[in-house]
Design an enzyme around this catalytic site. Structure first.
Site, PDB file in Angstrom:
ATOM      1  N   HIS A 331       0.825  -1.208   0.000  1.00  0.00           N
ATOM      2  CA  HIS A 331       0.000   0.000   0.000  1.00  0.00           C
ATOM      3  C   HIS A 331       0.856   1.254   0.000  1.00  0.00           C
ATOM      4  O   HIS A 331       0.522   2.243  -0.661  1.00  0.00           O
ATOM      5  CB  HIS A 331      -0.933  -0.006   1.210  1.00  0.00           C
ATOM      6  CG  HIS A 331      -2.076   0.943   1.104  1.00  0.00           C
ATOM      7  ND1 HIS A 331      -2.107   2.150   1.766  1.00  0.00           N
ATOM      8  CD2 HIS A 331      -3.234   0.871   0.395  1.00  0.00           C
ATOM      9  CE1 HIS A 331      -3.236   2.774   1.484  1.00  0.00           C
ATOM     10  NE2 HIS A 331      -3.935   2.025   0.662  1.00  0.00           N
ATOM     11  N   CYS A 332       1.963   1.220   0.715  1.00  0.00           N
ATOM     12  CA  CYS A 332       2.823   2.399   0.834  1.00  0.00           C
ATOM     13  C   CYS A 332       3.441   2.822  -0.488  1.00  0.00           C
ATOM     14  O   CYS A 332       3.771   3.990  -0.677  1.00  0.00           O
ATOM     15  CB  CYS A 332       3.952   2.130   1.823  1.00  0.00           C
ATOM     16  SG  CYS A 332       3.432   1.783   3.505  1.00  0.00           S
ATOM     17  N   ILE A 333       3.614   1.888  -1.413  1.00  0.00           N
ATOM     18  CA  ILE A 333       4.322   2.201  -2.657  1.00  0.00           C
ATOM     19  C   ILE A 333       3.363   2.446  -3.824  1.00  0.00           C
ATOM     20  O   ILE A 333       3.812   2.598  -4.963  1.00  0.00           O
ATOM     21  CB  ILE A 333       5.339   1.105  -3.018  1.00  0.00           C
ATOM     22  CG1 ILE A 333       4.648  -0.213  -3.376  1.00  0.00           C
ATOM     23  CG2 ILE A 333       6.323   0.904  -1.881  1.00  0.00           C
ATOM     24  CD1 ILE A 333       5.611  -1.278  -3.909  1.00  0.00           C
TER      25      ILE A 333
END
Length: 339
Positions: A331-333
């Site tokens: 999700h962070c990327i």
């Protein structure tokens, strides 16, 4: 603090939920060597995530000109490479939070960015990244004075925003803002009607407890949240406090919120102090869910949870150890651009 100019909510814009249809996904090709013990291994892992997402929807990868040749070799021709200067590789946080209105017009809510409280330098190109993406997309830009990151919010697309006490009110981001002022700014910028505050996680020092590693909306009235069943988990009390804070809550439409508990990956897979073991930190895209694979028994249990939550989507598991070691997950990327 808050601006007197028109906000996205004033103009009828609202941030859609991640599980709503996407036009495409945005990512940023890894470049900050200090974050990754093996930068080339991380780039291969990013490519694997990008290819998994590309099976479901278009994907644009921002890349620095000096890294383009290597990116092309790993990504192939089905992923668009876009030359944009940047400092790091976390599109969720540096990218714009897209909002849409009732006519389908698209705009970008642009928060200020200071590298998670000044943890990395330089960050000036990342701070400008959201505006550059908005311009490329032809999206109207709305700038906020609040320092915030996309990983610090989860929205249901129906007016409800989920966030944490340990992140945006942190003195390393917004020392001059009260929680009430932050609440109003989040609603104004994301088109929300209600903000639910979870305690967060002060011990997670990389992002100061981003909500996308703790709890996220997966459907109207349904939140996927990390469980607190493991008696040996050093963060068990923290996780229980987040569960307790969400218990009995209703969303902006008055629906009772149902919690679905999910474990973290077993600690046996951890590499280094920053390693991200969160399955909450998965990515929902058109027709699919891309979730991390850690090579432990919990991978199978979690896949079944996602299959139950998303019976009409295909679940794709991707090895992310070489991403998780940098402090984040799938999700962070990624950052969705809504349809």
């Amino acid at each position: 603090m808050q601006s007197a100019v028109a906000t996205p909510r004033d103009r009828g814009y609202r941030m859609p939920a991640e599980f709503a249809p996407h036009a495409r996904t945005w990512m940023m090709w890894p470049c900050r060597a200090e974050v990754w013990p093996d930068l080339e291994a991380t780039r291969r892992a990013y490519a694997a995530v990008a290819h998994a997402i590309r099976e479901f929807e278009p994907l644009s990868m921002a890349v620095r000109p000096q890294d383009r040749a290597g990116a092309e070799a790993l990504l192939g021709r089905d992923i668009d490479l876009i030359d944009i200067p940047f400092d790091d590789s976390w599109a969720r946080d540096a990218g714009p939070n897209f909002v849409v209105d009732a006519k389908g017009n698209k705009a970008a809510a642009l928060f200020r960015f200071n590298a998670w409280g000044g943890k990395y330098h330089p960050f000036d190109q990342d701070a400008a990244f959201g505006a550059r993406v908005a311009e490329l997309c032809g999206a109207r830009a709305f700038a906020s004075g609040l320092i915030a990151e996309g990983g610090g919010v989860s929205v249901d697309g129906d007016g409800t925003i989920l966030t944490t006490e340990t992140c945006f009110p942190n003195a390393n981001r917004n020392p001059g803002w009260s929680r009430d002022a932050i609440t109003e700014e989040l609603k104004a910028m994301l088109g929300g009607d209600k903000v639910i505050w979870l305690p967060g996680n002060a011990d997670e020092t990389e992002t100061d407890g981003h909500v996308d590693g703790i709890a996220v909306f997966v459907a109207p009235g349904v939140v996927l949240i990390e469980g607190a069943d493991d008696p040996n988990d050093p963060w068990r009390a923290i996780k229980q406090a987040n569960i307790d804070a969400l218990a009995g809550q209703t969303d902006a439409k008055g629906r009772p919120i149902r919690m679905v508990m999910i474990p973290e990956a077993e600690e046996s897979c951890t590499i280094g102090d920053r390693f991200c073991r969160s399955y909450v930190n998965s990515y929902v895209c058109n027709g699919g869910v891309v979730m991390p694979r850690y090579g432990t028994a919990s991978d199978g249990w979690v896949r079944e949870i996602f299959e139950d939550l998303f019976p009409d989507r295909r679940i794709s598991l991707i090895d992310i150890a070489d991403i998780a070691v940098g402090g984040g997950g799938v999700h962070c990327i990624t950052q969705q651009e809504p349809a």
